[in-house]
Design a protein around this motif. Structure first.
Motif, PDB file in Angstrom:
ATOM      1  N   GLY A  31       0.817  -1.212   0.000  1.00 50.81           N
ATOM      2  CA  GLY A  31       0.000   0.000   0.000  1.00 50.81           C
ATOM      3  C   GLY A  31       0.847   1.255   0.000  1.00 50.81           C
ATOM      4  O   GLY A  31       0.478   2.262  -0.594  1.00 50.81           O
ATOM      5  N   GLY A  32       2.004   1.202   0.653  1.00 52.18           N
ATOM      6  CA  GLY A  32       2.894   2.355   0.688  1.00 52.18           C
ATOM      7  C   GLY A  32       3.414   2.722  -0.688  1.00 52.18           C
ATOM      8  O   GLY A  32       3.385   3.889  -1.089  1.00 52.18           O
ATOM      9  N   VAL A  33       3.890   1.729  -1.434  1.00 55.70           N
ATOM     10  CA  VAL A  33       4.405   1.996  -2.784  1.00 55.70           C
ATOM     11  C   VAL A  33       3.286   2.478  -3.699  1.00 55.70           C
ATOM     12  O   VAL A  33       3.465   3.420  -4.466  1.00 55.70           O
ATOM     13  N   LYS A  34       2.127   1.864  -3.597  1.00 52.69           N
ATOM     14  CA  LYS A  34       1.001   2.298  -4.427  1.00 52.69           C
ATOM     15  C   LYS A  34       0.647   3.757  -4.132  1.00 52.69           C
ATOM     16  O   LYS A  34       0.403   4.543  -5.051  1.00 52.69           O
ATOM     17  N   THR A  35       0.641   4.135  -2.859  1.00 52.85           N
ATOM     18  CA  THR A  35       0.324   5.512  -2.487  1.00 52.85           C
ATOM     19  C   THR A  35       1.389   6.465  -3.012  1.00 52.85           C
ATOM     20  O   THR A  35       1.069   7.541  -3.534  1.00 52.85           O
ATOM     21  N   LEU A  36       2.669   6.088  -2.910  1.00 52.11           N
ATOM     22  CA  LEU A  36       3.747   6.930  -3.441  1.00 52.11           C
ATOM     23  C   LEU A  36       3.604   7.134  -4.945  1.00 52.11           C
ATOM     24  O   LEU A  36       3.782   8.254  -5.446  1.00 52.11           O
ATOM     25  N   LEU A  37       3.285   6.079  -5.665  1.00 49.07           N
ATOM     26  CA  LEU A  37       3.124   6.190  -7.116  1.00 49.07           C
ATOM     27  C   LEU A  37       1.959   7.111  -7.464  1.00 49.07           C
ATOM     28  O   LEU A  37       2.038   7.900  -8.409  1.00 49.07           O
ATOM     29  N   LEU A  38       0.896   7.028  -6.687  1.00 45.95           N
ATOM     30  CA  LEU A  38      -0.233   7.940  -6.902  1.00 45.95           C
ATOM     31  C   LEU A  38       0.163   9.381  -6.606  1.00 45.95           C
ATOM     32  O   LEU A  38      -0.198  10.294  -7.343  1.00 45.95           O
ATOM     33  N   MET A  39       0.921   9.601  -5.535  1.00 50.91           N
ATOM     34  CA  MET A  39       1.390  10.951  -5.212  1.00 50.91           C
ATOM     35  C   MET A  39       2.205  11.518  -6.368  1.00 50.91           C
ATOM     36  O   MET A  39       2.052  12.695  -6.714  1.00 50.91           O
ATOM     37  N   LEU A  40       3.053  10.695  -6.940  1.00 53.42           N
ATOM     38  CA  LEU A  40       3.910  11.137  -8.031  1.00 53.42           C
ATOM     39  C   LEU A  40       3.105  11.475  -9.282  1.00 53.42           C
ATOM     40  O   LEU A  40       3.397  12.450  -9.972  1.00 53.42           O
ATOM     41  N   GLU A  42      -0.488  11.824  -9.480  1.00 52.39           N
ATOM     42  CA  GLU A  42      -1.753  12.541  -9.266  1.00 52.39           C
ATOM     43  C   GLU A  42      -1.591  13.557  -8.134  1.00 52.39           C
ATOM     44  O   GLU A  42      -2.320  13.512  -7.139  1.00 52.39           O
ATOM     45  N   PRO A  43      -0.638  14.493  -8.230  1.00 51.69           N
ATOM     46  CA  PRO A  43      -0.327  15.369  -7.099  1.00 51.69           C
ATOM     47  C   PRO A  43      -1.452  16.323  -6.685  1.00 51.69           C
ATOM     48  O   PRO A  43      -1.402  16.892  -5.600  1.00 51.69           O
ATOM     49  N   ASP A  44      -2.485  16.465  -7.511  1.00 52.43           N
ATOM     50  CA  ASP A  44      -3.585  17.363  -7.165  1.00 52.43           C
ATOM     51  C   ASP A  44      -4.576  16.739  -6.190  1.00 52.43           C
ATOM     52  O   ASP A  44      -5.476  17.406  -5.705  1.00 52.43           O
ATOM     53  N   LYS A  45      -4.403  15.481  -5.867  1.00 49.35           N
ATOM     54  CA  LYS A  45      -5.284  14.774  -4.933  1.00 49.35           C
ATOM     55  C   LYS A  45      -4.707  14.866  -3.518  1.00 49.35           C
ATOM     56  O   LYS A  45      -3.553  15.199  -3.315  1.00 49.35           O
ATOM     57  N   ILE A  46      -5.515  14.536  -2.518  1.00 47.95           N
ATOM     58  CA  ILE A  46      -5.058  14.440  -1.130  1.00 47.95           C
ATOM     59  C   ILE A  46      -4.913  12.952  -0.825  1.00 47.95           C
ATOM     60  O   ILE A  46      -5.829  12.167  -1.073  1.00 47.95           O
ATOM     61  N   PHE A  47      -3.762  12.578  -0.271  1.00 47.07           N
ATOM     62  CA  PHE A  47      -3.454  11.160  -0.065  1.00 47.07           C
ATOM     63  C   PHE A  47      -3.402  10.799   1.401  1.00 47.07           C
ATOM     64  O   PHE A  47      -2.889  11.552   2.225  1.00 47.07           O
TER      65      PHE A  47
END
Length: 116
Positions: A31-40, A42-47
């Motif tokens: 889940g951590g790696v998936k969240t990091l990839l999303l941050m990279l 989709e930076p306009d979202k809140i994670f």
């Protein structure tokens, strides 16, 4: 990130070699790696960075150098004892530059959350 956080090697877009799970699909990454990839990507979202362990903290800071990020943390993440950074705590707008500055501010908000 995948190598550092999950200790896994990307073999192709559809196959990752994990020392624990063997060959896996990308969906089976932590889940951590998936969240990091999303941050990279989709930076306009809140994670919800609460899914990330401390091994993700340096990557959150690195991504934050490239893009403005907003994350939600419901635990005290260690960004490194001797690491300099600039983080704005949205709850009160405080800007901190080290764990020494972050800990008392974050603890105040974390304690308030626990009382709700």
């Amino acid at each position: 990130m995948i190598k550092d956080v999950d200790n896994s090697d990307v073999l192709s877009g559809e196959c990752i070699n994990s020392p624990v799970l063997g060959q896996i699909l990308p969906e089976r990454l932590s889940g951590g790696v998936k969240t990091l990839l999303l941050m990279l990507n989709e930076p306009d979202k809140i994670f919800n960075a609460s899914t990330c362990g401390d091994n993700c903290a340096k990557w959150i800071l690195e991504i934050g150098k490239l893009k403005d990020l907003t994350i939600n943390l419901r635990h005290m993440m260690s960004f490194g004892r001797d690491t300099a950074f600039e983080i704005q705590v949205e709850n009160g707008g405080e800007i901190v530059h080290s764990m020494r500055e972050l800990v008392p501010i974050a603890n105040r908000y974390l304690n308030e959350m626990g009382q709700e």
